[in-house]
Design a protein around this motif. Structure first.
Motif, PDB file in Angstrom:
ATOM      1  N   VAL A  14       8.261 -20.155   9.582  1.00  0.00           N
ATOM      2  CA  VAL A  14       9.078 -19.894   8.384  1.00  0.00           C
ATOM      3  C   VAL A  14       8.179 -19.817   7.155  1.00  0.00           C
ATOM      4  CG1 VAL A  14      10.901 -20.788   6.878  1.00  0.00           C
ATOM      5  CG2 VAL A  14      11.112 -21.010   9.365  1.00  0.00           C
ATOM      6  N   GLU A  15       7.275 -20.767   7.043  1.00  0.00           N
ATOM      7  CA  GLU A  15       6.321 -20.785   5.928  1.00  0.00           C
ATOM      8  C   GLU A  15       5.480 -19.509   5.932  1.00  0.00           C
ATOM      9  OE1 GLU A  15       4.327 -22.289   2.625  1.00  0.00           O
ATOM     10  OE2 GLU A  15       5.632 -23.641   3.739  1.00  0.00           O
ATOM     11  N   ALA A  16       5.031 -19.092   7.091  1.00  0.00           N
ATOM     12  CA  ALA A  16       4.207 -17.892   7.191  1.00  0.00           C
ATOM     13  C   ALA A  16       4.978 -16.635   6.793  1.00  0.00           C
ATOM     14  CB  ALA A  16       3.681 -17.750   8.617  1.00  0.00           C
ATOM     15  N   ALA A  22       5.941 -13.078  -0.087  1.00  0.00           N
ATOM     16  CA  ALA A  22       5.474 -13.351  -1.449  1.00  0.00           C
ATOM     17  C   ALA A  22       4.178 -12.611  -1.759  1.00  0.00           C
ATOM     18  CB  ALA A  22       5.284 -14.848  -1.640  1.00  0.00           C
ATOM     19  N   ALA A  23       3.304 -12.523  -0.766  1.00  0.00           N
ATOM     20  CA  ALA A  23       2.038 -11.809  -0.973  1.00  0.00           C
ATOM     21  C   ALA A  23       2.274 -10.316  -1.171  1.00  0.00           C
ATOM     22  CB  ALA A  23       1.114 -12.045   0.215  1.00  0.00           C
ATOM     23  N   ALA A  24       3.244  -9.769  -0.438  1.00  0.00           N
ATOM     24  CA  ALA A  24       3.524  -8.335  -0.517  1.00  0.00           C
ATOM     25  C   ALA A  24       4.303  -7.958  -1.768  1.00  0.00           C
ATOM     26  CB  ALA A  24       4.298  -7.893   0.725  1.00  0.00           C
ATOM     27  N   GLU A  25       5.212  -8.827  -2.203  1.00  0.00           N
ATOM     28  CA  GLU A  25       6.068  -8.534  -3.353  1.00  0.00           C
ATOM     29  C   GLU A  25       6.389  -9.836  -4.088  1.00  0.00           C
ATOM     30  OE1 GLU A  25       7.478  -6.669  -6.102  1.00  0.00           O
ATOM     31  OE2 GLU A  25       7.296  -5.280  -4.412  1.00  0.00           O
ATOM     32  N   TYR A 179       9.651 -20.755  -2.421  1.00  0.00           N
ATOM     33  CA  TYR A 179      10.092 -19.397  -2.099  1.00  0.00           C
ATOM     34  C   TYR A 179      11.607 -19.200  -2.265  1.00  0.00           C
ATOM     35  CZ  TYR A 179       5.513 -19.276   0.221  1.00  0.00           C
ATOM     36  OH  TYR A 179       4.167 -19.333   0.492  1.00  0.00           O
ATOM     37  N   LEU A 180      12.312 -20.266  -2.593  1.00  0.00           N
ATOM     38  CA  LEU A 180      13.771 -20.211  -2.535  1.00  0.00           C
ATOM     39  C   LEU A 180      14.387 -19.265  -3.568  1.00  0.00           C
ATOM     40  CD1 LEU A 180      15.905 -21.407  -0.738  1.00  0.00           C
ATOM     41  CD2 LEU A 180      16.054 -23.385  -2.265  1.00  0.00           C
ATOM     42  N   LEU A 181      13.810 -19.183  -4.752  1.00  0.00           N
ATOM     43  CA  LEU A 181      14.387 -18.322  -5.787  1.00  0.00           C
ATOM     44  C   LEU A 181      14.453 -16.863  -5.351  1.00  0.00           C
ATOM     45  CD1 LEU A 181      15.513 -17.968  -8.656  1.00  0.00           C
ATOM     46  CD2 LEU A 181      13.157 -17.679  -9.451  1.00  0.00           C
ATOM     47  N   HIS A 182      13.409 -16.396  -4.668  1.00  0.00           N
ATOM     48  CA  HIS A 182      13.337 -14.978  -4.291  1.00  0.00           C
ATOM     49  C   HIS A 182      13.725 -14.707  -2.837  1.00  0.00           C
ATOM     50  CE1 HIS A 182      11.663 -14.067  -8.123  1.00  0.00           C
ATOM     51  NE2 HIS A 182      10.488 -14.623  -7.899  1.00  0.00           N
ATOM     52  N   ALA A 183      14.070 -15.738  -2.090  1.00  0.00           N
ATOM     53  CA  ALA A 183      14.284 -15.576  -0.646  1.00  0.00           C
ATOM     54  C   ALA A 183      15.338 -14.527  -0.324  1.00  0.00           C
ATOM     55  CB  ALA A 183      14.675 -16.918  -0.023  1.00  0.00           C
TER      56      ALA A 183
END
Length: 223
Positions: A14-16, A22-25, A179-183
């Motif tokens: 999940v973390e990965a 996040a790295a891509a966008e 990551y929750l804001l953009h998930a």
């Protein structure tokens, strides 16, 4: 394509996955056009069973004429209906937009409330719509489960569930806080453009190594 029943992914995967998103966008954006929380609310209400592109086309003129609840009420149901007639279910949606505008004036001093409970009391506003507004307008870490997100959560093993609420609750438990804001944007856009309903583009998916969907779709010949 039927949903596969898969076991939930381990926390490391999940973390990965979200690290890859996040790295891509780093700053994913929704695709509905709006100018303030009120027009965002209206756009999301109108987007039910309609494409974002179709909604944006209809609301361009509507929001020029009515970007506040008072202006929307002044426009009136018939005029609202006329402006959004290219959108599916436009008659009922026009009634809801007019009624929610009235209620925002009467109950919330013309302001869009910042709680899910209050938003869900407005005509045409359900949990998914409320979550979108809270996330985009007020930067709350909510997850709006549409058909795309529901599919991705089940296919990948991120948060298997047989209804949107279970998927939402499952994701809230396992998505790392950072990551929750953009998930929900990452997952919705991934489902819309990569993990498509009929045939996912596994060959160009940035999270395929952790995803439990099988068999993976190969690249088209000659690509």
């Amino acid at each position: 394509m039927a949903q596969q029943k898969v076991k939930r992914l381990p926390d490391a995967d999940v973390e990965a996955i979200f690290g890859a998103f996040a790295a891509a966008e780093p700053e994913p954006k929704g695709e509905l056009d709006y100018v303030n929380p009120f027009t965002l609310l209206v756009a999301v209400v109108l987007s039910a069973q309609a494409t974002d592109a179709g909604v944006n086309k209809a609301t361009k003129l509507l929001f020029q004429l009515a970007d506040t609840p008072k202006k929307m009420v002044a426009l009136g149901p018939a005029e609202i209906e006329d402006k959004i007639k290219t959108i599916g279910l436009f008659r009922n949606k026009a009634k809801n937009v007019f009624a929610l505008s009235q209620q925002l004036i009467e109950r919330f001093d013309s302001k869009v409330p910042e709680s899910r409970e209050a938003l869900e009391t407005l005509p045409g506003v359900g949990r998914k719509t409320a979550n979108v507004v809270l996330n985009i307008a007020f930067k709350q870490p909510t997850i709006a489960v549409d058909t795309h997100l529901f599919r991705v959560a089940n296919r990948t093993g991120l948060a298997p569930g047989d209804n949107p609420l279970k998927v939402e609750q499952g994701l809230l438990k396992i998505v790392p806080d950072q990551y929750l804001l953009h998930a929900h944007h990452w997952l919705i856009l991934h489902g819309r453009y990569i993990c498509k309903a009929r045939k996912p583009d596994c060959w160009r998916c940035i999270i395929s190594e952790w995803c439990r969907f099988e068999p993976k779709t190969p690249a088209p010949k000659g690509s």
